[in-house]
Design a protein around this motif. Structure first.
Motif, PDB file in Angstrom:
ATOM      1  N   ILE A 135       0.345  -1.278  -0.244  1.00  0.00           N
ATOM      2  CA  ILE A 135      -0.067   0.071   0.075  1.00  0.00           C
ATOM      3  C   ILE A 135       1.079   0.919   0.393  1.00  0.00           C
ATOM      4  N   ASP A 136       0.037   2.386  -0.416  1.00  0.00           N
ATOM      5  CA  ASP A 136       1.030   3.568  -0.153  1.00  0.00           C
ATOM      6  C   ASP A 136       1.210   4.407   1.297  1.00  0.00           C
ATOM      7  N   TYR A 137       1.608   3.712   1.584  1.00  0.00           N
ATOM      8  CA  TYR A 137       1.862   3.752   3.795  1.00  0.00           C
ATOM      9  C   TYR A 137       1.912   4.699   3.672  1.00  0.00           C
ATOM     10  N   ASP A 138       0.670   6.216   4.509  1.00  0.00           N
ATOM     11  CA  ASP A 138       0.732   7.015   4.580  1.00  0.00           C
ATOM     12  C   ASP A 138       1.805   7.554   6.567  1.00  0.00           C
ATOM     13  N   PHE A 139       3.430   7.865   5.817  1.00  0.00           N
ATOM     14  CA  PHE A 139       4.197   8.410   7.225  1.00  0.00           C
ATOM     15  C   PHE A 139       3.918   9.268   7.954  1.00  0.00           C
ATOM     16  N   ALA A 140       3.651  10.161   6.754  1.00  0.00           N
ATOM     17  CA  ALA A 140       3.236  11.585   8.016  1.00  0.00           C
ATOM     18  C   ALA A 140       2.946  11.424   8.527  1.00  0.00           C
ATOM     19  N   ARG A 141       1.292  11.069   7.758  1.00  0.00           N
ATOM     20  CA  ARG A 141      -0.257  10.529   9.036  1.00  0.00           C
ATOM     21  C   ARG A 141      -0.061   9.631  10.520  1.00  0.00           C
ATOM     22  N   TRP A 142       0.570   8.541  10.040  1.00  0.00           N
ATOM     23  CA  TRP A 142       0.240   7.248  10.822  1.00  0.00           C
ATOM     24  C   TRP A 142       1.715   7.826  11.824  1.00  0.00           C
ATOM     25  N   GLY A 143       3.085   8.892  11.022  1.00  0.00           N
ATOM     26  CA  GLY A 143       3.850   8.943  12.199  1.00  0.00           C
ATOM     27  C   GLY A 143       3.823  10.370  13.456  1.00  0.00           C
ATOM     28  N   SER A 144       3.138  11.246  13.261  1.00  0.00           N
ATOM     29  CA  SER A 144       2.308  11.336  13.752  1.00  0.00           C
ATOM     30  C   SER A 144       1.866  11.271  15.547  1.00  0.00           C
ATOM     31  N   ALA A 145       1.614  12.010  16.252  1.00  0.00           N
ATOM     32  CA  ALA A 145       1.820  11.792  18.357  1.00  0.00           C
ATOM     33  C   ALA A 145       0.392  11.584  18.308  1.00  0.00           C
ATOM     34  N   GLU A 146      -0.448  12.199  17.709  1.00  0.00           N
ATOM     35  CA  GLU A 146      -1.868  12.539  17.426  1.00  0.00           C
ATOM     36  C   GLU A 146      -2.202  11.052  17.268  1.00  0.00           C
ATOM     37  N   GLU A 147      -2.315  10.817  15.960  1.00  0.00           N
ATOM     38  CA  GLU A 147      -2.877   9.623  15.573  1.00  0.00           C
ATOM     39  C   GLU A 147      -2.458   8.336  16.153  1.00  0.00           C
ATOM     40  N   ARG A 148      -1.069   8.375  16.194  1.00  0.00           N
ATOM     41  CA  ARG A 148      -0.389   7.510  17.553  1.00  0.00           C
ATOM     42  C   ARG A 148      -1.456   6.833  18.859  1.00  0.00           C
ATOM     43  N   THR A 149      -1.328   8.220  19.061  1.00  0.00           N
ATOM     44  CA  THR A 149      -1.903   7.833  21.081  1.00  0.00           C
ATOM     45  C   THR A 149      -3.321   7.762  20.690  1.00  0.00           C
ATOM     46  N   ARG A 150      -4.272   8.303  19.924  1.00  0.00           N
ATOM     47  CA  ARG A 150      -5.470   8.183  19.056  1.00  0.00           C
ATOM     48  C   ARG A 150      -6.123   6.453  18.802  1.00  0.00           C
ATOM     49  N   ILE A 151      -5.373   5.912  17.748  1.00  0.00           N
ATOM     50  CA  ILE A 151      -5.039   4.615  17.494  1.00  0.00           C
ATOM     51  C   ILE A 151      -5.087   3.367  18.554  1.00  0.00           C
ATOM     52  N   ILE A 152      -3.569   3.874  19.436  1.00  0.00           N
ATOM     53  CA  ILE A 152      -3.467   2.909  20.430  1.00  0.00           C
ATOM     54  C   ILE A 152      -4.907   3.054  21.423  1.00  0.00           C
ATOM     55  N   THR A 153      -4.637   4.306  21.623  1.00  0.00           N
ATOM     56  CA  THR A 153      -5.466   4.111  22.947  1.00  0.00           C
ATOM     57  C   THR A 153      -6.875   3.711  22.122  1.00  0.00           C
ATOM     58  N   ARG A 154      -7.308   3.906  21.305  1.00  0.00           N
ATOM     59  CA  ARG A 154      -8.405   3.162  20.801  1.00  0.00           C
ATOM     60  C   ARG A 154      -8.844   1.435  20.594  1.00  0.00           C
ATOM     61  N   TRP A 155      -7.093   0.697  20.480  1.00  0.00           N
ATOM     62  CA  TRP A 155      -7.498  -0.456  20.458  1.00  0.00           C
ATOM     63  C   TRP A 155      -7.257  -1.164  22.174  1.00  0.00           C
ATOM     64  N   GLU A 156      -6.784  -0.338  22.759  1.00  0.00           N
ATOM     65  CA  GLU A 156      -6.583  -0.292  23.749  1.00  0.00           C
ATOM     66  C   GLU A 156      -8.067  -0.770  24.517  1.00  0.00           C
ATOM     67  N   ARG A 157      -8.704  -0.082  24.128  1.00  0.00           N
ATOM     68  CA  ARG A 157     -10.559  -0.011  24.814  1.00  0.00           C
ATOM     69  C   ARG A 157     -11.366  -0.922  24.071  1.00  0.00           C
ATOM     70  N   GLU A 158     -10.839  -0.888  23.251  1.00  0.00           N
ATOM     71  CA  GLU A 158     -11.654  -2.042  21.883  1.00  0.00           C
ATOM     72  C   GLU A 158     -11.639  -3.650  21.926  1.00  0.00           C
ATOM     73  N   VAL A 159     -10.163  -2.983  21.674  1.00  0.00           N
ATOM     74  CA  VAL A 159      -9.223  -4.991  21.583  1.00  0.00           C
ATOM     75  C   VAL A 159      -8.699  -5.488  22.677  1.00  0.00           C
ATOM     76  N   ARG A 160      -8.174  -4.858  23.069  1.00  0.00           N
ATOM     77  CA  ARG A 160      -7.302  -5.558  24.434  1.00  0.00           C
ATOM     78  C   ARG A 160      -8.396  -5.458  25.252  1.00  0.00           C
ATOM     79  N   ALA A 161      -9.005  -4.755  25.486  1.00  0.00           N
ATOM     80  CA  ALA A 161      -9.911  -5.145  27.197  1.00  0.00           C
ATOM     81  C   ALA A 161     -11.019  -6.413  26.746  1.00  0.00           C
ATOM     82  N   GLY A 162     -11.236  -6.406  25.445  1.00  0.00           N
ATOM     83  CA  GLY A 162     -12.511  -7.360  25.066  1.00  0.00           C
ATOM     84  C   GLY A 162     -11.629  -8.834  26.189  1.00  0.00           C
ATOM     85  N   ALA A 163     -13.470  -9.611  25.704  1.00  0.00           N
ATOM     86  CA  ALA A 163     -12.993 -11.471  26.427  1.00  0.00           C
ATOM     87  C   ALA A 163     -12.373 -12.038  25.530  1.00  0.00           C
TER      88      ALA A 163
END
Length: 343
Positions: free
Chosen positions: A314-342
């Protein structure tokens, strides 16, 4: 007494002048290394031999190193961060944790490595590239009569319940690259639906991004999600693994290097930076069974290295996904919706 001391000092100076450069003490350097130990060690040893600079090296995953650099920002202990996925390096640049350096070696690098530098105001630079994917233990798969996975979607199937291993994106740049890749391949909502389904099949979230490749090689797990070069290292060593670039498409990393703001040995950090971008230094990777694509155009490409032209990239978007805001947002969502799940 004064005469003897003067004579001794002159003799020592004359002796040092006769010694080869690599044999003289040239100061110190503290390196934070985020590739595998098997590559970190020979790199540091080669630099010491070439320059006489004494290297103190700490090896941690890219996510852990980013956390350490941030924690030490008021009193930096490291001089240079070498290796690991580019996203946290870009985040470090955004947070002003690293400094600008325009190496005279830039004109020897592939375009993708130079773009990495340009996007961060030359606060990081690409040193290698590697595609994301997974490997599976063919012996175990055949024994259990499970169809070989070819796509991301296959790994969420019931046949792989408790048989997939992947790293934790809080500590691993590899795992964060997977999150960002799946969002770009599928769209964010479908990607999180997929990640929740995949979670039921995950037996362990490891600290290290390369650990799942080793687990698949030994049969500890059927499938390990990693960068493909980590799986290649296991296959070259004789493990019964098959390596897959997912059919839907996949992202990739640009392994990077950054000089830490407040480095106590700044001149030596710049010297390492220039040296590590050279073809000879980058050839050490293949000798250390690291099968990434080197960023120096003149460095030899390991014949075992996965080639991007053979993978649906894919044409990986390094500028967007290398930003602190996106990294924090997507990992926080993963923690809440995925890792915490049964599971």
């Amino acid at each position: 007494m004064k005469t003897r001391r003067l004579f001794g000092a002159l003799f020592a100076g004359a002796l040092a002048a006769l010694l080869p450069g690599a044999a003289r003490a040239q100061g110190n350097l503290t390196v934070y290394c985020s590739v595998q130990e098997e590559w970190c060690r020979p790199m540091m040893q080669a630099f010491e031999r070439a320059t006489g600079i004494r290297v103190a090296m700490t090896r941690r995953s890219s996510g852990e190193t980013m956390t350490q650099i941030r924690a030490e920002s008021s009193n930096p202990r490291g001089d240079i961060w070498w290796g690991g996925t580019g996203d946290p390096h870009m985040q470090a640049a955004q947070e002003n944790l690293t400094v600008e350096y325009r190496s005279p070696m830039l004109d020897q690098l592939h375009d993708w490595a130079v773009r990495q530098a340009q996007q961060t105001g030359f606060r990081t630079v690409g040193i290698y590239a590697g595609a994301l994917g997974f490997s599976y233990n063919a012996t175990e798969l055949n024994r259990r009569r499970i169809a070989a996975p070819r796509c991301w979607a296959d790994l969420a199937q019931p046949a792989f319940r408790g048989e997939v291993q992947v790293a934790d994106p809080n500590t691993s740049g590899t795992a964060y690259t997977m999150l960002a890749t799946l969002v770009q391949v599928m769209g964010e909502e479908p990607a999180f639906t997929y990640l929740r389904a995949l979670h039921r099949n995950v037996n362990q979230y490891t600290r290290s991004g390369a650990a799942p490749a080793r687990a698949a090689a030994t049969g500890e797990t059927l499938v390990g999600i990693t960068f493909l070069h980590d799986a290649v290292a296991q296959k070259v060593a004789g493990a019964p693994v098959e390596i897959v670039g997912p059919c839907e498409g996949t992202g990739y990393e640009i392994g990077s290097m950054s000089i830490i703001r407040g480095a106590r040995n700044l001149d030596n950090a710049r010297r390492f930076y220039d040296w590590a971008l050279g073809a000879e230094a980058q050839a050490i990777g293949a000798q250390a069974t690291a099968y990434q694509l080197p960023s120096n155009r003149n460095a030899p490409i390991p014949p075992q290295a996965p080639r991007f032209e053979n993978i649906r990239m894919i044409d990986y978007d390094f500028a967007r996904w290398g930003s602190a805001e996106e990294r924090t947002r997507i990992i926080t969502r993963w923690e809440r919706e995925v890792r915490a799940g049964a599971r």
